[in-house]
Design an enzyme around this catalytic site. Structure first.
Site, short mmCIF file in Angstrom:
data_model
loop_
_atom_site.label_atom_id
_atom_site.label_comp_id
_atom_site.label_asym_id
_atom_site.label_seq_id
_atom_site.Cartn_x
_atom_site.Cartn_y
_atom_site.Cartn_z
N ARG A 46 11.64 4.42 -8.63
CA ARG A 46 12.47 3.40 -7.58
C ARG A 46 13.54 2.30 -8.48
O ARG A 46 14.72 1.81 -7.80
CB ARG A 46 11.26 2.40 -7.67
CG ARG A 46 10.93 2.65 -6.05
CD ARG A 46 9.69 1.18 -5.59
NE ARG A 46 8.75 1.56 -4.92
CZ ARG A 46 8.37 1.22 -3.18
NH1 ARG A 46 7.39 -0.50 -4.65
NH2 ARG A 46 7.85 0.68 -2.31
N LYS A 206 -6.02 6.28 10.47
CA LYS A 206 -5.91 5.69 12.17
C LYS A 206 -4.91 5.17 12.91
O LYS A 206 -3.36 5.35 12.31
CB LYS A 206 -6.49 4.10 11.47
CG LYS A 206 -7.50 4.05 10.14
CD LYS A 206 -8.26 2.90 10.29
CE LYS A 206 -9.84 3.00 9.70
NZ LYS A 206 -9.93 2.07 8.87
N GLY A 362 4.12 6.14 2.55
CA GLY A 362 3.47 5.84 1.21
C GLY A 362 2.54 7.56 1.11
O GLY A 362 3.56 8.27 -0.14
N GLY A 385 6.22 -0.21 4.02
CA GLY A 385 5.79 -0.67 5.15
C GLY A 385 7.20 -1.01 6.06
O GLY A 385 7.05 -0.55 7.30
#
Length: 405
Positions: A46, A206, A362, A385
């Site tokens: 990052r 999920k 991720g 996200g």
């Protein structure tokens, strides 16, 4: 919903004139939320991702004030200090990056006002102040007062309306840095005007966490591939036995609805043909590879099988645009990583043949990085996200706040 604004509709760092940069104090919101172990940075990806923006500003004689969060601190704490980041940045830039003693306040103000052209100062962890996450207007104003121009290069937090990602943009000319611009540009073009066939591979454990993405993509793609734990909710929705596999019983109607919608839209909905089954996700080997209609009641699905991998080679063989978000199986366990590895290889090959390939989320990013394939894709997203919300077609507050062109 509204189309996500592409970076093209917002000012970017390259739209700033030399006069707007030379000798000006430029506040750059970066995402330096790096993993630390015993005070050492274990992965500086990052930090390196923001270097083009920082170097561009230094080269144009700006005074660069960097801001970032790290972790989830409860107030000021030495273990969430950005000191290791200042040290690593100094090494990478080959010049001293001064760590400010705080985020706002008199000491910081005098440090910033003593800067010369080309100097770099890193503010302390903006989340030391609870006002950051509350997007407190007074805190945002105090942050903005340190600078004359604002650059947001923190795609990883662009889906959060915080003081340093959205609030400060109300007070200063606000533009996108190179990293933020690239993220929105590449993903925006893929979603708005993709070269076809356009295929999405959506995995992960999920269905519930990917509902928005699935609904948005069904309206855009030619083919939709389902992987990961969510496979079993779709299989059970079709009346198949899923044994001890992960399943969301409260999402069976939704799964049927999504398959129906895909059919109405003429979208090919690709579920696996065969499954590796095991006693648990931590087992050292799979017990068997079975047809999706023959999952034993006492075992659980942990990865896609070889027939599915062959099928994916076909489904992806002529793809011109591919978005991949979420692994195919329990890839953290090397015994159940083959499906994810195979998808990464197939997509690396498609990229070499000119396709646009985007990896987001991720887990799939971690998978391609652990395989050493991260540089084999058109784009590997830096925000989990944020990329998910972008693929859902939601407007990201950190982008919405920037000045329009």
């Amino acid at each position: 919903g509204p189309m996500p604004a592409t970076a093209l509709s917002k000012r970017s760092i390259e739209d700033l004139s030399q006069d707007e940069l030379a000798n000006k104090r430029v506040l750059v919101r970066a995402d330096f939320n790096v993993p630390l172990k015993d005070g050492q940075i274990t992965d500086d990806t990052r930090i390196r991702a923001t270097l083009p923006t920082i170097r561009y500003l230094i080269d144009r004689n700006a005074k660069v004030i960097l801001a970032s969060h790290l972790g989830r601190p409860k107030g000021k704490s030495p273990e969430t200090s950005l000191a290791p980041v200042a040290k690593r940045l100094s090494e990478l830039l080959g010049r001293e990056v001064k760590l400010a003693p705080d985020v706002i306040g008199d000491e910081v103000t005098s440090l910033v006002h003593g800067m010369k052209a080309g100097d770099v100062v890193l503010l302390e962890n903006v989340r030391w102040y609870p006002e950051e996450e509350k997007n407190d207007p007074e805190f945002a104003k105090q942050l903005a007062e340190l600078a004359e121009v604002y650059v947001n290069d923190a795609f990883g937090t662009a889906h959060r309306a915080h003081a340093s990602t959205a609030g400060v943009a109300k007070h200063l000319p606000a533009v996108a840095g190179f990293l933020l611009h690239k993220e929105i540009d590449v993903m925006g073009k893929a979603l708005e005007a993709p070269e076809r066939p356009f295929v999405a591979i959506i995995g992960g454990s999920k269905v519930s966490s990917k509902i928005g993405v699935l609904k948005n993509l069904i309206d855009k793609v030619d083919r939709l591939v389902i992987g990961g734990g969510m496979i079993f909710t779709f299989l059970k929705a079709q009346g198949l036995e899923v044994g001890k596999s992960l399943v969301e019983d409260d999402k069976l109607d939704l799964a049927r609805d999504l398959m129906k919608r895909a059919k109405e839209k003429g979208v090919e909905f690709v579920l696996p043909l065969d499954i590796l089954v095991a006693k648990s996700i931590t087992s050292e080997v799979a017990e068997d590879t079975v047809d999706i209609a023959a999952i034993p009641a006492d075992l659980m699905g942990v990865d896609v099988g070889p027939l599915t991998i062959d099928r994916l080679k076909q489904v992806l063989g002529d793809a011109k645009t591919v978005i991949w978000n979420g692994p195919m199986g329990v890839f953290e366990n090397p015994a159940f990583a083959e499906g994810t590895r195979a998808v990464a290889q197939i997509l690396a090959d498609r990229t070499a043949h000119g396709a646009i390939t985007i990896v987001g989320g991720g887990d799939s990013v971690a998978a391609v990085e652990s395989m050493g394939l991260a540089d084999k894709f058109t784009h590997v997203s830096t925000g989990g996200g944020a990329s998910l919300e972008f693929l859902e077609g939601l407007e990201l507050p950190g982008v919405a706040a920037l000045s329009a062109k």
